[in-house]
Design an enzyme around this catalytic site. Structure first.
Site, PDB file in Angstrom:
ATOM      1  N   LYS A 111       6.358  47.181  65.928  1.00 51.04           N
ATOM      2  CA  LYS A 111       7.342  47.179  67.018  1.00 51.04           C
ATOM      3  C   LYS A 111       8.706  46.688  66.546  1.00 51.04           C
ATOM      4  O   LYS A 111       9.746  47.177  66.985  1.00 51.04           O
ATOM      5  CB  LYS A 111       6.844  46.340  68.192  1.00 51.04           C
ATOM      6  CG  LYS A 111       5.630  46.973  68.865  1.00 51.04           C
ATOM      7  CD  LYS A 111       5.327  46.399  70.229  1.00 51.04           C
ATOM      8  CE  LYS A 111       4.250  47.257  70.899  1.00 51.04           C
ATOM      9  NZ  LYS A 111       3.838  46.727  72.190  1.00 51.04           N
ATOM     10  N   LYS A 193      -2.524  55.508  67.119  1.00 54.72           N
ATOM     11  CA  LYS A 193      -3.262  55.365  68.375  1.00 54.72           C
ATOM     12  C   LYS A 193      -2.476  55.948  69.565  1.00 54.72           C
ATOM     13  O   LYS A 193      -1.254  55.946  69.566  1.00 54.72           O
ATOM     14  CB  LYS A 193      -3.655  53.904  68.641  1.00 54.72           C
ATOM     15  CG  LYS A 193      -2.546  53.024  69.163  1.00 54.72           C
ATOM     16  CD  LYS A 193      -3.105  51.759  69.829  1.00 54.72           C
ATOM     17  CE  LYS A 193      -1.985  51.022  70.547  1.00 54.72           C
ATOM     18  NZ  LYS A 193      -2.428  50.028  71.512  1.00 54.72           N
ATOM     19  N   LYS A 196       0.702  54.077  75.681  1.00 54.31           N
ATOM     20  CA  LYS A 196       1.535  54.363  76.836  1.00 54.31           C
ATOM     21  C   LYS A 196       3.009  54.191  76.511  1.00 54.31           C
ATOM     22  O   LYS A 196       3.864  54.643  77.258  1.00 54.31           O
ATOM     23  CB  LYS A 196       1.134  53.511  78.047  1.00 54.31           C
ATOM     24  CG  LYS A 196       1.174  52.022  77.867  1.00 54.31           C
ATOM     25  CD  LYS A 196       0.803  51.351  79.192  1.00 54.31           C
ATOM     26  CE  LYS A 196      -0.219  50.264  79.033  1.00 54.31           C
ATOM     27  NZ  LYS A 196       0.295  49.088  78.316  1.00 54.31           N
TER      28      LYS A 196
HETATM   29  P1  ADP Z   1      -0.641  50.268  75.005  1.00 63.02           P
HETATM   30  O1  ADP Z   1      -0.693  50.117  73.526  1.00 63.02           O
HETATM   31  O2  ADP Z   1      -1.111  51.602  75.466  1.00 63.02           O
HETATM   32  O3  ADP Z   1       0.688  49.855  75.575  1.00 63.02           O
HETATM   33  P2  ADP Z   1      -1.772  47.714  75.768  1.00 63.02           P
HETATM   34  O4  ADP Z   1      -1.210  47.069  74.563  1.00 63.02           O
HETATM   35  O5  ADP Z   1      -1.245  47.306  77.101  1.00 63.02           O
HETATM   36  O6  ADP Z   1      -1.716  49.297  75.617  1.00 63.02           O
HETATM   37  O7  ADP Z   1      -3.330  47.542  75.740  1.00 63.02           O
HETATM   38  C1  ADP Z   1      -4.156  47.500  76.868  1.00 63.02           C
HETATM   39  C2  ADP Z   1      -5.591  47.610  76.439  1.00 63.02           C
HETATM   40  O8  ADP Z   1      -5.883  48.970  76.079  1.00 63.02           O
HETATM   41  C3  ADP Z   1      -5.953  46.779  75.206  1.00 63.02           C
HETATM   42  O9  ADP Z   1      -7.246  46.251  75.382  1.00 63.02           O
HETATM   43  C4  ADP Z   1      -5.953  47.776  74.090  1.00 63.02           C
HETATM   44  O10 ADP Z   1      -6.820  47.403  73.048  1.00 63.02           O
HETATM   45  C5  ADP Z   1      -6.450  49.029  74.778  1.00 63.02           C
HETATM   46  N1  ADP Z   1      -5.932  50.225  74.124  1.00 63.02           N
HETATM   47  C6  ADP Z   1      -4.640  50.605  74.063  1.00 63.02           C
HETATM   48  N2  ADP Z   1      -4.512  51.783  73.439  1.00 63.02           N
HETATM   49  C7  ADP Z   1      -5.766  52.162  73.085  1.00 63.02           C
HETATM   50  C8  ADP Z   1      -6.302  53.307  72.415  1.00 63.02           C
HETATM   51  N3  ADP Z   1      -5.512  54.289  71.994  1.00 63.02           N
HETATM   52  N4  ADP Z   1      -7.643  53.379  72.228  1.00 63.02           N
HETATM   53  C9  ADP Z   1      -8.446  52.393  72.680  1.00 63.02           C
HETATM   54  N5  ADP Z   1      -8.014  51.288  73.324  1.00 63.02           N
HETATM   55  C10 ADP Z   1      -6.685  51.166  73.531  1.00 63.02           C
HETATM   56 NA    NA Z   2       1.324  47.851  73.906  1.00 61.47          NA
END
Ligand code: ADP
Ligand code: NA
Length: 325
Positions: A111, A193, A196
């Site tokens: 990031k 990965k 969002k």
């Molecule tokens: P993002 O990276 O989408 O912004 P967050 O950091 O808010 O998501 O993570 C929220 C939850 O979703 C965490 O437990 C994270 O491990 C899980 N998570 C986020 N992206 C993935 C993914 N691509 N596959 C599996 N789990 C995910």
């Molecule tokens: Na995130």
């Protein structure tokens, strides 16, 4: 009976990765455990957010938790900023952290590299705030996606460091990976990965995407010229990701899926993946539409914050006493 804590940032529309990697497991464990689920809006502001949008997304995320099956009678659902102990303990955890260990976090490096010379300090101190979130509830298990392994390690390190320095205050939490740690990858760059916060919306399946869009996105997902449905992350990352998704939504193994599509082309396979994803998401979308405008949602969040505060304040009081604050 264990204590479970997890959180999701209201930093964008929830993805299929969030659901399969995290949210789905939240509801599975709520029946036999004491669960705390949080909308972590203070983590979201580690990068700039539009205030109106942040407020709206916080509420939407709470509605999605409920639509995905979270029962407010069985689990405590609340917004992080409504329980002040999170920021308070977050500061204390920051004072226990070393800059070097925080700079080694891959999420930070990733990031920060996108922010040029103006790297918000909150990106660096995200892990001590996350540690505080978890430790306040004397959590045993944290259902999160595989991408959070490193943050869970540092949470455990910080808890152990505190206990060593000031006495046994914190329970040492463990990561709880669902479905062998399902990790959903970007549909367009399957070595990355699905997130969002990805700007490429065709690479991401959102929980609220309509069926047509889901089908289109999966149809256009990056694959290869092997024309074999085989799980091989290195040589066929795109197909492997679709196998992983299908496996997670149907509870079939990779081998069962490979066998079912032997000799069939990618077109048929992709159509089936899309149908399976749609059938899991449609009921969630229908419930979401009912919940998001309902004032009952505010009542649930207020009650959740009160319950979370009652628990968190006990731990925080112990921390203050132990440290002479
Ligand atoms: P993002 O990276 O989408 O912004 P967050 O950091 O808010 O998501 O993570 C929220 C939850 O979703 C965490 O437990 C994270 O491990 C899980 N998570 C986020 N992206 C993935 C993914 N691509 N596959 C599996 N789990 C995910
Ligand atoms: Na995130």
């Amino acid at each position: 009976m264990s204590i479970i804590f997890s959180g999701i940032q209201p930093s964008g529309n929830l993805t299929l990765g969030n659901y399969l990697g995290a949210l789905r497991n939240f509801t599975k464990v709520q029946h036999d455990n004491e669960c705390y689920y949080c909308v972590v809006n203070q983590h979201a502001i580690t990068v700039p957010q539009d205030p109106k949008l942040l407020h709206q997304r916080t509420r939407e995320l709470a509605a999605i938790y409920l639509a995905a099956g979270l029962d407010p009678e069985k689990a405590t659902l609340f917004v992080q900023s409504e329980v002040p102990e999170h920021a308070q303990l977050g500061w204390i955890m920051t004072t226990l952290s070393y800059v070097g260990e925080l700079e080694r976090m891959t999420q930070y490096k990733d990031k920060a590299s996108k922010r040029g010379d103006s790297i918000p300090a909150g990106l660096l101190t995200y892990p001590p705030l996350m540690a505080a979130d978890i430790l306040l509830y004397q959590t045993n298990y944290v259902p999160v996606g595989d991408d959070q392994k490193q943050h869970m390690e540092i949470t455990r390190d910080l808890a152990q460091r505190f206990n060593r320095l000031y006495g046994e205050v914190f329970t040492i939490p463990q990561i709880l990976l669902g479905h062998d740690g399902t990790r959903v990858m970007s549909l367009q760059e399957p070595t990355k990965k699905m997130s969002k916060s990805d700007d490429n919306t065709t690479a991401t399946i959102y929980l609220l995407d309509n069926p047509k869009d889901i089908e289109k996105k999966i149809k256009r997902a990056q694959t290869d010229s092997e024309n074999t449905v085989r799980y091989d992350i290195d040589c066929q990352p795109g197909i492997s990701n679709l196998i992983e998704i299908l496996s997670a939504v149907t509870d079939k193994t990779h081998e069962e899926i490979e066998a079912a599509y032997a000799g069939k082309g990618y077109g048929v396979f992709k159509k089936d993946v899309a149908d399976a994803v749609i059938s899991v998401l449609e009921p969630i979308q229908n419930r979401y539409q009912e919940l998001v405008g309902d004032p009952e949602l505010d009542r649930i969040l207020d009650a959740g914050a009160a319950k979370a505060h009652a628990k968190a304040s006990v731990t925080y009081e112990k921390v203050c006493q132990a440290m002479g604050l």
